[in-house]
Design a protein around this motif. Structure first.
Motif, mmCIF file in Angstrom:
data_model
loop_
_atom_site.group_PDB
_atom_site.id
_atom_site.type_symbol
_atom_site.label_atom_id
_atom_site.label_comp_id
_atom_site.label_asym_id
_atom_site.label_seq_id
_atom_site.Cartn_x
_atom_site.Cartn_y
_atom_site.Cartn_z
ATOM 1 N N ARG A 19 15.163 25.109 9.120
ATOM 2 C CA ARG A 19 15.218 23.889 8.324
ATOM 3 C C ARG A 19 15.782 24.221 6.941
ATOM 4 O O ARG A 19 15.262 25.107 6.267
ATOM 5 C CB ARG A 19 13.827 23.272 8.217
ATOM 6 N N HIS B 122 11.799 17.320 8.995
ATOM 7 C CA HIS B 122 12.068 18.165 10.143
ATOM 8 C C HIS B 122 10.844 18.274 11.023
ATOM 9 O O HIS B 122 9.720 18.390 10.526
ATOM 10 C CB HIS B 122 12.492 19.569 9.676
ATOM 11 N N THR C 13 5.863 16.620 11.202
ATOM 12 C CA THR C 13 7.031 16.825 10.357
ATOM 13 C C THR C 13 6.696 17.728 9.178
ATOM 14 O O THR C 13 5.537 17.863 8.771
ATOM 15 C CB THR C 13 7.573 15.497 9.797
ATOM 16 N N TRP D 177 17.333 22.785 3.069
ATOM 17 C CA TRP D 177 17.449 21.707 2.098
ATOM 18 C C TRP D 177 18.346 22.175 0.965
ATOM 19 O O TRP D 177 18.183 23.282 0.438
ATOM 20 C CB TRP D 177 16.086 21.346 1.518
#
Length: 254
Positions: free
Chosen positions: A102, A141, A127, A104
């Motif tokens: 994941r 995610h 999540t 960002w």
């Protein structure tokens, strides 16, 4: 709801509350560790302030569980910063990435600048969501039903372990402050209140939209100013942390 006896200044900070020290890491085997961290089995939030200097090109260890990237270990986790200007959150089961890596991209990032970061695991919604300076970063995610449970075996900040050994490539150059863990998925309003426009608040007291102090289980403020022991202010004497080769600094978020 505002806690009883919590008098506020105009900036939203409890009267008598001060943030004088942080910890500083020079990128050469410096880190903060908690050998036995609070148990997190469902909803959880991790929050901290960081200020990064110039890094060597690689993934850097902002936050990781003791057994990150260890054969046979489940729910191991790491939050990394990469010099290509993005955060990466990795959750592993037995060295298998769970649900994909994941990432960002921060809305902004500059060296030698304080930022607040929060990661929220919502077990019910399955999540994980990241926040920078009180605002959610793009996307949520799926966690594939996994938890932050491995944190109970210990945490590292400023460096992480790979297969049981410290990974020198993950060394961080910079500062950390006001590290906190809750056994609750804080909502967006609470995260914004914790950020407080760039001025840390006393997380042991409810204040405005932050009403989560009862679920605070880890809170390492680095306010000792000397020595290597770091008190868990959320529960003094339990889950205290240790500075390894790191020193104290008066450079703090404000």
């Amino acid at each position: 709801m505002l806690g009883l006896g919590n008098s506020l200044t105009s900036g939203g900070v409890a009267a008598g509350y001060s943030n004088v020290y942080s910890t500083t890491l020079d990128g050469s085997d410096d880190y903060f560790t908690v050998s036995s961290a609070p148990t997190l089995s469902a909803d959880a939030t991790i929050s901290f302030w960081f200020n990064l200097g110039t890094q060597a090109a690689t993934f850097k260890g902002l936050f990781a569980s003791e057994n990150y990237y260890t054969v046979g270990e489940n729910n191991t986790i790491a939050l990394q910063w990469h010099t290509d200007n993005y955060f990466r959150w990795v959750m592993l089961n037995g060295q298998t990435v769970v649900g994909g890596v994941r990432t960002w991209t921060p809305s902004s990032f500059s060296e030698d600048t304080w930022y607040h970061f929060a990661l929220v695991l919502d077990d019910t919604a399955n999540t994980v969501k990241a926040y920078q300076n009180g605002a959610v970063l793009s996307g949520t995610h799926a966690t594939s039903g996994n938890t932050f449970a491995d944190l109970a075996n210990g945490i590292y900040m400023g460096q992480y372990k790979s297969n049981g050994s410290l990974d020198s490539d993950s060394d961080v150059v910079g500062l950390f402050d006001e590290v906190a863990i809750w056994t609750e998925a804080l909502d967006a309003d609470a995260i914004a209140a914790v950020y407080n426009s760039g001025e840390p608040i006393d997380l042991t007291e409810d204040s405005g939209n932050y009403d989560n102090s009862d679920n605070l289980v880890g809170y390492w403020r680095f306010e000792e100013g000397t020595g290597t022991s770091v008190t868990n202010t959320a529960n003094s004497g339990t889950n205290d942390g240790t500075l390894v080769n790191a020193t104290h600094s008066t450079d703090v978020p404000e």
